[in-house]
Design a protein around this motif. Structure first.
Motif, PDB file in Angstrom:
ATOM      1  N   PHE A 205       0.807  -1.217   0.000  1.00  0.00           N
ATOM      2  CA  PHE A 205       0.000   0.000   0.000  1.00  0.00           C
ATOM      3  C   PHE A 205       0.844   1.273   0.000  1.00  0.00           C
ATOM      4  CE2 PHE A 205      -3.034  -3.154   1.501  1.00  0.00           C
ATOM      5  CZ  PHE A 205      -4.178  -2.807   0.792  1.00  0.00           C
ATOM      6  N   GLY A 206       2.166   1.102   0.101  1.00  0.00           N
ATOM      7  CA  GLY A 206       3.050   2.266   0.031  1.00  0.00           C
ATOM      8  C   GLY A 206       3.059   3.116   1.279  1.00  0.00           C
ATOM      9  N   TYR A 207       2.910   2.484   2.453  1.00  0.00           N
ATOM     10  CA  TYR A 207       2.922   3.211   3.714  1.00  0.00           C
ATOM     11  C   TYR A 207       4.011   2.666   4.636  1.00  0.00           C
ATOM     12  CZ  TYR A 207      -1.492   5.624   2.759  1.00  0.00           C
ATOM     13  OH  TYR A 207      -2.462   6.432   2.226  1.00  0.00           O
ATOM     14  N   ASN A 208       4.367   3.457   5.628  1.00  0.00           N
ATOM     15  CA  ASN A 208       5.332   3.051   6.632  1.00  0.00           C
ATOM     16  C   ASN A 208       4.714   2.000   7.566  1.00  0.00           C
ATOM     17  OD1 ASN A 208       6.359   3.629   9.632  1.00  0.00           O
ATOM     18  ND2 ASN A 208       8.043   4.064   8.206  1.00  0.00           N
ATOM     19  N   GLN A 209       5.517   1.001   7.951  1.00  0.00           N
ATOM     20  CA  GLN A 209       5.017  -0.068   8.827  1.00  0.00           C
ATOM     21  C   GLN A 209       4.462   0.487  10.140  1.00  0.00           C
ATOM     22  OE1 GLN A 209       7.417  -3.660   9.367  1.00  0.00           O
ATOM     23  NE2 GLN A 209       8.820  -2.905   7.797  1.00  0.00           N
ATOM     24  N   LYS A 210       5.222   1.390  10.753  1.00  0.00           N
ATOM     25  CA  LYS A 210       4.810   1.922  12.054  1.00  0.00           C
ATOM     26  C   LYS A 210       3.504   2.705  11.930  1.00  0.00           C
ATOM     27  CE  LYS A 210       9.364   2.154  14.231  1.00  0.00           C
ATOM     28  NZ  LYS A 210      10.377   3.035  14.876  1.00  0.00           N
ATOM     29  N   TYR A 211       3.351   3.420  10.814  1.00  0.00           N
ATOM     30  CA  TYR A 211       2.116   4.188  10.615  1.00  0.00           C
ATOM     31  C   TYR A 211       0.909   3.257  10.528  1.00  0.00           C
ATOM     32  CZ  TYR A 211      -1.533   6.873   8.331  1.00  0.00           C
ATOM     33  OH  TYR A 211      -2.743   7.459   8.026  1.00  0.00           O
ATOM     34  N   LEU A 212       1.037   2.162   9.757  1.00  0.00           N
ATOM     35  CA  LEU A 212      -0.094   1.237   9.602  1.00  0.00           C
ATOM     36  C   LEU A 212      -0.437   0.563  10.926  1.00  0.00           C
ATOM     37  CD1 LEU A 212       0.384  -0.545   6.153  1.00  0.00           C
ATOM     38  CD2 LEU A 212      -1.017   1.428   6.740  1.00  0.00           C
ATOM     39  N   SER A 213       0.595   0.164  11.673  1.00  0.00           N
ATOM     40  CA  SER A 213       0.342  -0.470  12.969  1.00  0.00           C
ATOM     41  C   SER A 213      -0.344   0.498  13.917  1.00  0.00           C
ATOM     42  CB  SER A 213       1.642  -0.972  13.585  1.00  0.00           C
ATOM     43  OG  SER A 213       2.115  -2.103  12.890  1.00  0.00           O
ATOM     44  N   HIS A 214       0.105   1.756  13.892  1.00  0.00           N
ATOM     45  CA  HIS A 214      -0.521   2.774  14.747  1.00  0.00           C
ATOM     46  C   HIS A 214      -1.965   3.023  14.320  1.00  0.00           C
ATOM     47  CE1 HIS A 214      -0.986   6.321  17.245  1.00  0.00           C
ATOM     48  NE2 HIS A 214      -1.426   6.982  16.178  1.00  0.00           N
ATOM     49  N   LEU A 215      -2.204   3.061  13.005  1.00  0.00           N
ATOM     50  CA  LEU A 215      -3.564   3.268  12.501  1.00  0.00           C
ATOM     51  C   LEU A 215      -4.490   2.170  12.985  1.00  0.00           C
ATOM     52  CD1 LEU A 215      -5.613   4.717  10.628  1.00  0.00           C
ATOM     53  CD2 LEU A 215      -4.779   3.257   8.772  1.00  0.00           C
ATOM     54  N   PHE A 216      -4.043   0.932  12.865  1.00  0.00           N
ATOM     55  CA  PHE A 216      -4.891  -0.184  13.289  1.00  0.00           C
ATOM     56  C   PHE A 216      -5.082  -0.201  14.799  1.00  0.00           C
ATOM     57  CE2 PHE A 216      -5.068  -1.736   9.106  1.00  0.00           C
ATOM     58  CZ  PHE A 216      -6.040  -2.733   9.078  1.00  0.00           C
ATOM     59  N   ALA A 217      -4.039   0.148  15.538  1.00  0.00           N
ATOM     60  CA  ALA A 217      -4.165   0.181  16.993  1.00  0.00           C
ATOM     61  C   ALA A 217      -5.153   1.263  17.417  1.00  0.00           C
ATOM     62  CB  ALA A 217      -2.804   0.426  17.630  1.00  0.00           C
TER      63      ALA A 217
END
Length: 289
Positions: A205-217
């Protein structure tokens, strides 16, 4: 979107239930009057059915809730499998027409009734199927009527609760984040057979890993890695209760390294081994008419 406002603070009355498997690809649902509410939960294929002259296409993972008082009949061959449940609520309200864009907000803000859409995709099919299977197990084991009524109510509350939770989660996030969340959930479900990694999803999806994990959290209360595992466990529960696939086959289809890894992971999450979980819901009521 039509929505039924079911009564709250009441226990619905169980009538009967079953699991249907089409005997051939040419099967068509018979025409018959409906005397009480009927809930369809399609687990495989597509059900083509009409009610009071309106046609519905109910696909895998969809539900359809029909009220009493009309005629339902098949409109074309339906090679499918589905659970069904008949129940009564003591009230037969007419469905309300709610614009699709306002549906989730309407569900969250409703306080005096339980709003359930007439037709839609089940956010977590596996959980609803497990409850349907548990109800059938109780019927097979001659549970008292009060227990069957309570389980029937639980199934409707699970369906409502899934929509309510979804509405709460997405109401506080931006439209861009909302679409990204839905896209990633769809991607995980579509690729549940793979040994998915957060890094792979982020790259896709072209996003940073930490950003996606934070979004889901922030949306689900669960980091993305744990969310992936929860999707796999839900899928495993479904296959253990609704199919005859071996545990080894289930392990492979869910992208685990081997059977031992799957069993260990499954038990750490659920507290039960896959075989013990399967044996808990061994009975199923089948109909082919």
């Amino acid at each position: 979107m039509h929505v039924f406002e079911l009564p709250s603070n009441t226990v619905y009355e169980y009538i009967f239930t079953g699991k249907f498997q089409a005997p051939s690809p040419h099967w068509i649902h018979q025409e018959s009057p409906l005397k009480d509410y009927e809930l369809f939960v399609v687990t495989e294929g597509t059900l083509y059915i009409s009610y009071q002259g309106e046609a519905f296409t109910v696909e895998t993972g969809d539900f359809l809730l029909l009220p009493p008082g009309g005629i339902r009949k098949g409109v074309r061959p339906s090679d499918c499998s589905f659970y069904w449940l008949h129940f009564v609520t003591g009230q037969n309200p007419c469905p309300k027409e709610i614009p699709d864009a306002l549906l989730l907000a309407y569900i969250v803000t409703s306080s005096k009734t339980i709003p359930v859409p007439r037709h839609g995709s089940i956010p977590n099919l596996e959980k609803v199927v497990i409850l349907m299977k548990q109800l059938q197990d109780e019927v097979k084991n001659n549970y008292p009527a009060c227990g069957l009524n309570a389980m029937t109510t639980s199934i409707l509350m699970e369906l409502y609760g899934q929509y309510y939770i979804r509405a709460q989660r997405v109401s506080s996030i931006k439209d861009v984040q909302k679409q990204l969340y839905y896209d990633i959930v769809d991607y995980i479900k579509l690729n549940v057979s793979k040994n998915l990694k957060v890094a792979e999803i982020a790259a896709h999806f072209g996003y940073n890993q930490k950003y996606l994990s934070h979004l889901f959290a922030s949306i689900t209360g669960t980091p993305l890695k744990q969310f992936i595992l929860s999707i796999k466990i839900d899928a495993a529960n479904f296959m253990l209760t609704d199919t005859n696939k071996s545990i080894s086959q289930i392990s492979r289809e869910l992208g685990f390294l081997d059977n031992h890894n799957f069993t260990r992971t499954y038990k750490s999450v659920t507290g039960l081994s896959p075989s013990k979980y399967r044996n808990t819901f061994a009975k199923r009521i089948l109909f082919d008419k």
